[in-house]
Design a protein around this motif. Structure first.
Motif, short mmCIF file in Angstrom:
data_model
loop_
_atom_site.label_atom_id
_atom_site.label_comp_id
_atom_site.label_asym_id
_atom_site.label_seq_id
_atom_site.Cartn_x
_atom_site.Cartn_y
_atom_site.Cartn_z
N LEU A 14 0.82 -1.21 0.00
CA LEU A 14 0.00 0.00 0.00
C LEU A 14 0.86 1.26 0.00
O LEU A 14 0.45 2.30 -0.52
CB LEU A 14 -0.95 -0.01 1.21
CG LEU A 14 -2.04 -1.09 1.11
CD1 LEU A 14 -2.72 -1.27 2.46
CD2 LEU A 14 -3.07 -0.74 0.07
N ASP A 15 2.03 1.16 0.58
CA ASP A 15 2.96 2.29 0.58
C ASP A 15 3.82 2.32 -0.68
O ASP A 15 4.65 3.19 -0.85
CB ASP A 15 3.88 2.21 1.80
CG ASP A 15 3.17 2.61 3.07
OD1 ASP A 15 2.12 3.28 2.95
OD2 ASP A 15 3.63 2.26 4.15
N ASP A 16 3.62 1.29 -1.51
CA ASP A 16 4.41 1.16 -2.73
C ASP A 16 5.90 1.06 -2.39
O ASP A 16 6.76 1.61 -3.06
CB ASP A 16 4.15 2.34 -3.67
CG ASP A 16 4.24 1.88 -5.14
OD1 ASP A 16 4.26 0.66 -5.37
OD2 ASP A 16 4.29 2.74 -6.02
N ALA A 17 6.19 0.35 -1.33
CA ALA A 17 7.55 0.23 -0.84
C ALA A 17 8.11 -1.17 -1.03
O ALA A 17 8.98 -1.62 -0.31
CB ALA A 17 7.59 0.60 0.65
N ILE A 18 7.58 -1.89 -2.02
CA ILE A 18 8.08 -3.24 -2.27
C ILE A 18 8.65 -3.33 -3.67
O ILE A 18 8.35 -2.50 -4.54
CB ILE A 18 6.98 -4.30 -2.11
CG1 ILE A 18 5.74 -3.93 -2.94
CG2 ILE A 18 6.63 -4.50 -0.65
CD1 ILE A 18 4.75 -5.05 -3.04
N SER A 19 9.42 -4.36 -3.89
CA SER A 19 10.03 -4.54 -5.21
C SER A 19 8.95 -4.98 -6.21
O SER A 19 7.95 -5.59 -5.83
CB SER A 19 11.13 -5.58 -5.13
OG SER A 19 10.57 -6.83 -4.76
N PRO A 20 9.18 -4.69 -7.49
CA PRO A 20 8.18 -5.04 -8.50
C PRO A 20 7.84 -6.52 -8.52
O PRO A 20 6.69 -6.90 -8.77
CB PRO A 20 8.85 -4.63 -9.82
CG PRO A 20 9.83 -3.58 -9.44
CD PRO A 20 10.31 -3.94 -8.06
N GLY A 21 8.84 -7.37 -8.24
CA GLY A 21 8.59 -8.80 -8.24
C GLY A 21 7.60 -9.21 -7.16
O GLY A 21 6.67 -9.98 -7.41
N VAL A 22 7.80 -8.69 -5.98
CA VAL A 22 6.90 -9.00 -4.86
C VAL A 22 5.51 -8.43 -5.15
O VAL A 22 4.50 -9.06 -4.90
CB VAL A 22 7.45 -8.44 -3.53
CG1 VAL A 22 6.48 -8.71 -2.39
CG2 VAL A 22 8.81 -9.04 -3.22
N LYS A 23 5.51 -7.25 -5.72
CA LYS A 23 4.24 -6.61 -6.05
C LYS A 23 3.43 -7.49 -7.01
O LYS A 23 2.23 -7.65 -6.84
CB LYS A 23 4.51 -5.24 -6.69
CG LYS A 23 3.27 -4.40 -6.85
CD LYS A 23 3.63 -3.02 -7.35
CE LYS A 23 2.39 -2.18 -7.55
NZ LYS A 23 2.69 -0.82 -7.96
N ARG A 24 4.13 -8.07 -7.96
CA ARG A 24 3.43 -8.92 -8.92
C ARG A 24 2.88 -10.17 -8.23
O ARG A 24 1.78 -10.62 -8.53
CB ARG A 24 4.38 -9.32 -10.05
CG ARG A 24 3.62 -9.54 -11.35
CD ARG A 24 4.57 -9.73 -12.51
NE ARG A 24 5.42 -10.90 -12.28
CZ ARG A 24 6.57 -11.11 -12.91
NH1 ARG A 24 7.03 -10.20 -13.76
NH2 ARG A 24 7.27 -12.19 -12.69
N GLU A 25 3.66 -10.70 -7.29
CA GLU A 25 3.17 -11.87 -6.54
C GLU A 25 1.91 -11.54 -5.75
O GLU A 25 0.97 -12.32 -5.69
CB GLU A 25 4.25 -12.37 -5.59
CG GLU A 25 5.32 -13.20 -6.28
CD GLU A 25 6.32 -13.75 -5.28
OE1 GLU A 25 5.89 -14.34 -4.28
OE2 GLU A 25 7.53 -13.56 -5.50
N LEU A 26 1.92 -10.35 -5.16
CA LEU A 26 0.75 -9.93 -4.40
C LEU A 26 -0.45 -9.79 -5.32
O LEU A 26 -1.56 -10.21 -4.99
CB LEU A 26 1.03 -8.59 -3.71
CG LEU A 26 2.08 -8.60 -2.60
CD1 LEU A 26 2.35 -7.18 -2.14
CD2 LEU A 26 1.63 -9.44 -1.44
N GLU A 27 -0.23 -9.23 -6.48
CA GLU A 27 -1.34 -9.03 -7.41
C GLU A 27 -1.85 -10.35 -7.95
O GLU A 27 -3.05 -10.53 -8.17
CB GLU A 27 -0.91 -8.07 -8.52
CG GLU A 27 -1.00 -6.64 -8.02
CD GLU A 27 -0.22 -5.64 -8.86
OE1 GLU A 27 0.42 -6.04 -9.85
OE2 GLU A 27 -0.27 -4.44 -8.52
#
Ligand SMILES: [Zn+2]
Length: 85
Positions: A14-27
């Protein structure tokens, strides 16, 4: 990714403080896990309220509450395994 892992990364997401790879996993997790989607939406709304009140830090009590909500949902929807911790 498990719900617990999703939850662990949720605030950073939510803070956009993660790496793109992790973000994709979350999505990807959100694609099939409706419970986490609901939690995400709820948390986003809550954070908006906090930001409007100029309280940027997510309080620990809220984290704990979100955690218990999602854990309850996960246990309710699938009771396949007993997880220790
Ligand atoms: Zn989930």
């Amino acid at each position: 990714m498990k719900c617990a892992e999703f939850l662990k990364e949720l605030t950073d997401y939510l803070d956009d403080a993660i790496s793109p790879g992790v973000k994709r996993e979350l999505e990807e997790h959100l694609q099939w896990c409706h419970d986490c989607e609901v939690v995400l939406n709820t948390t986003q709304k809550t954070i908006e309220i906090y930001r409007n009140n100029k309280l940027y830090e997510l309080p620990e009590t809220l984290r704990v509450r979100i955690h218990s909500i999602i854990m309850t949902k996960c246990k309710g929807s699938r009771q396949s395994k007993k997880t220790s911790t």
